[in-house]
Each structure stands twice: as structure tokens, then as C-alpha cells.
Scaffold this active site. Structure first.
Site, PDB file in Angstrom:
ATOM      1  CB  THR A 132       9.862   6.383  11.218  1.00  0.00           C
ATOM      2  OG1 THR A 132       9.552   7.195  10.088  1.00  0.00           O
ATOM      3  CG2 THR A 132       9.787   4.927  10.781  1.00  0.00           C
ATOM      4  CE1 TYR A 156      14.186   3.358   8.641  1.00  0.00           C
ATOM      5  CE2 TYR A 156      12.555   4.724   7.520  1.00  0.00           C
ATOM      6  CZ  TYR A 156      13.351   4.468   8.623  1.00  0.00           C
ATOM      7  OH  TYR A 156      13.306   5.304   9.717  1.00  0.00           O
TER       8      TYR A 156
END
Ligand code: NAD
Length: 334
Positions: A132, A156
Site C-alpha cells: 500500500t 497498519y
């Protein structure tokens, strides 16, 4: 092309992005992966949903295995005869990682290492690790190229950065044919209704307020899930081993601007919005430079934001049967 089609193991294939990839792969949307035989490995956490695979459930080329990517024995069995691994499985919601990062460290880091190690042992030809843009941190101006240092902020993003580097290490150390993709924010159908866009559209449908973080000035680059998955498929086929490819080319908007567009499409106004305290450590802006994937692999985003957003909003408005039970379950658990 492999006769009979390549055997592709898709982890997290019952989630939002993984299921889109599987539906499109089986529909023949990715030239070069035609005729693929697909094995989905998914634990079916709260975010995994067999309904996401319902459109392809009867396809004889699809096998679904419920299991954990941390389970080395199962992974060893599934890797046998696999040509390509596309690794989507992860804990993916930043807010949940702020509450408790345990599952993020376990699944995202240990799970990825388990997949890499078992892929290496089975001589898998190619491994695409889906990372990501959040691994880069936050950027006030300009865009990140792939060589920018990783400066993740949320638990995360830190767990994704660790798994991203682990994937690259398996290439450098062991020669496993790994490619890493780093994509911007996705939107589209079948996204769990805890994420901003489906949450806002479904809250409007239920007459509930839209909780907008802070001043709403955080900037995200929105890319339709179909463009992300096409980018992943391109990298799987043509990416150079050991390389990282940013995927983006979407539309940059503040959360406030996105909210205004959603309100407009739903015939609502700003009175539906309820500002809430900002997310802890909230990254201000993400932006990826997609020069590399565009120049090397000929990638461009296809879905215009206006059209993609309208289709997505209409999809949630007409699929209460999909999201209603998920939100009811979350309300019960709260
Ligand atoms: P999602 O939360 O919708 O789906 C994750 C899937 O992984 C679920 O089906 C879940 O059941 C499965 N899973 C979780 N833990 C597992 C485990 N231990 N073993 C097996 N399966 C497990 O997530 P998503 O939005 O589809 O994201 C998919 C991937 O793309 C993630 O790696 C995420 O980091 C990455 N990504 C997401 C975005 C985005 O905007 N959503 C953007 C860039 C990258």
C-alpha cells in the site's frame, strides 16, 4: 502462456480487492492469465465474505479453501503446483490497528513470511505482494517514487511496511521472483462498510450521520478497484522480479470534497455530517508517482472518477442485501 492456464493462488480472495481480482481473472479480463485455475485461500475474518465470490461460485476453475495464511502446513500443500501467488490477505483497517495491532502483526507480518517461505520451498514461479502507499507515510507536496524511504505511521502501515520489506528480502536473499505493488486508496463495490465510502453511502441510506474525521482536510488519491487489479495483473505478468511498482492515477480529494460528492449523488446535504475527533496520527496526504508502471508496463487508469463513483454509490444503494447483514452484525458486536 501455460497450457491449461496457470495455477494462481490468491490469498484474501474473499475480501474487497482480492474478490474483484478473482472475479475478473475468471472472467478472462487479464490477457496472459487466460484459463487460470484459481485457488483462493481466505480465513473469512469479519472482512472476508463468500458473498463476494458468489458471482463466480459455480466456476469449475475456482477452488475455495478456508484457512489462515499463518498455517505453514496448509500453505505448503496449497503452494504445490502453483505458478503464481497473488497475496492480498491482510488486516486492512487503520482504525482497528489503532485499537489493537496484534492481528496486524500476526497476519500481515508472520502470515506474509509464511507465504513467502512456503512459496520458495515449492519453487513457485512468481509472487506478487500487494502492499500500500501508506508504507511511505504522509507527504505534503509532490508524489513518492518507489525508492522513497518507508516512513509508516499507523500500526497498519507499519505492519504492511514490514511485510513489504520481507517480500523484497526473499527476492534479494533467496532469489524468489517477488514483485511488490503499492497502491493508493481503492473504491468500488463489495468494500466492507467500515471504510469511508461504503460507510457514508450506507449511513445515508439508513438516515444515520456521516462521521467525518477532524477538519476533513486529509487528502487521499482514489482509484477504482478495477484499475488497481489490472495493475496487479500487469505486474504479475510483466513486472521485473525484485521490483516495486506504485499503482495510482486516481483522483486526489480531501475527505471533505469526497463527502460533498457523495452527498450530492445521494441527494443529501451537509447537515448529515457529524464531525468527530480526528483519527490518532492521521496521515495528512498520500500521493504516489506512477511513472514507473506507466513507462515500463504501459499502465494507465481506465475508470473515470465521476463515472466510477456514481456506479459505486448506486451499487451500495441497490445492494442492501449485501451490506445490511454486515452492519447489523457490527452493531450487535459493539
Ligand atoms: P479486506 O479487509 O477487504 O480483505 C482482506 C481479506 O483477507 C479478507 O477476505 C480476510 O478474510 C482475509 N484475511 C485476513 N486475515 C487472514 C489470514 N490470517 N489468513 C487468510 N486470510 C485472511 O482488504 P482489502 O481492502 O481487499 O485489501 C486487500 C489488500 O490490498 C491488503 O493487503 C491491503 O493492505 C491492500 N491495499 C488495500 C487498499 C485499499 O484501499 N483497500 C489500498 C492499497 C493496498
Amino acid at each position: 502462456m501455460i497450457p491449461g492456464g496457470p495455477r494462481v493462488l490468491v490469498t484474501g480472495g474473499a475480501g474487497f480487492i482480492g474478490s474483484h481480482f478473482v472475479r475478473e481473472l475468471l472472467a478472462g479480463a487479464y490477457p496472459g492469465l487466460d484459463g487460470a485455475r484459481v485457488v483462493v485461500l481466505d480465513k473469512l475474518t469479519y472482512a472476508g465474505n463468500m458473498a463476494n465470490l458468489a458471482p463466480v461460485a459455480g466456476d469449475p476453475r475456482l477452488t475455495f479453501v478456508r484457512g489462515d495464511i499463518c498455517d505453514a502446513k496448509l500453505a505448503t500443500e496449497l503452494m504445490r503446483g502453483t505458478d503464481l501467488v497473488v497475496h492480498f490477505a491482510a488486516e486492512s483497517h487503520v482504525d482497528r490497528s489503532i485499537e489493537d495491532a496484534h492481528h496486524f502483526a500476526r497476519t500481515n507480518v508472520l502470515g506474509t513470511q509464511t507465504m513467502l517461505r512456503t512459496a520458495l520451498a515449492a519453487d513457485v514461479r512468481r509472487f506478487v505482494h500487494v502492499s500500500t502507499d501508506e508504507v511511505y507515510g504522509s507527504i505534503d507536496e509532490g508524489s513518492w517514487p518507489e525508492y522513497h524511504p518507508l516512513e509508516p505511521n499507523s500500526p497498519y502501515a507499519a505492519s504492511k511496511a514490514a511485510s513489504d520489506l520481507m517480500a523484497l528480502a526473499f527476492h534479494r536473499t533467496h532469489g524468489l521472483e517477488v514483485c511488490v505493488t503499492r497502491c493508493s486508496n481503492n473504491y468500488g463495490p463489495y468494500q466492507y462498510p467500515e471504510k469511508l465510502l461504503p460507510l457514508f453511502v450506507t449511513n445515508l441510506a439508513d438516515g444515520l450521520p456521516l462521521p467525518l474525521y477532524g477538519d476533513g482536510g486529509n487528502v487521499r488519491e482514489w482509484l477504482h478497484v478495477d484499475d488497481h487489479c489490472r495493475g496487479v495483473a500487469l505486474v504479475a505478468q510483466k513486472g521485473r522480479a525484485g521490483e516495486i511498482y506504485n499503482i495510482g492515477g486516481g483522483t486526489e480529494l480531501t475527505n471533505r470534497e469526497l463527502t460533498e460528492r457523495v452527498l450530492g449523488l445521494c441527494g443529501a446535504d451537509w447537515s448529515a455530517v457529524r464531525p468527530v475527533a480526528d483519527r490518532k496520527g492521521h496521515d495528512r496526504r498520500y500521493s504516489v508517482d506512477i511513472g514507473k508502471i506507466s513507462d515500463e508496463l504501459g499502465y494507465t487508469a481506465h475508470v473515470s472518477f465521476e463515472e466510477g463513483l456514481e456506479r459505486t454509490v448506486r451499487w451500495y444503494q441497490t445492494h442492501r442485501d449485501w451490506w445490511g447483514p454486515l452492519k447489523a452484525r457490527d452493531r450487535q458486536a459493539a
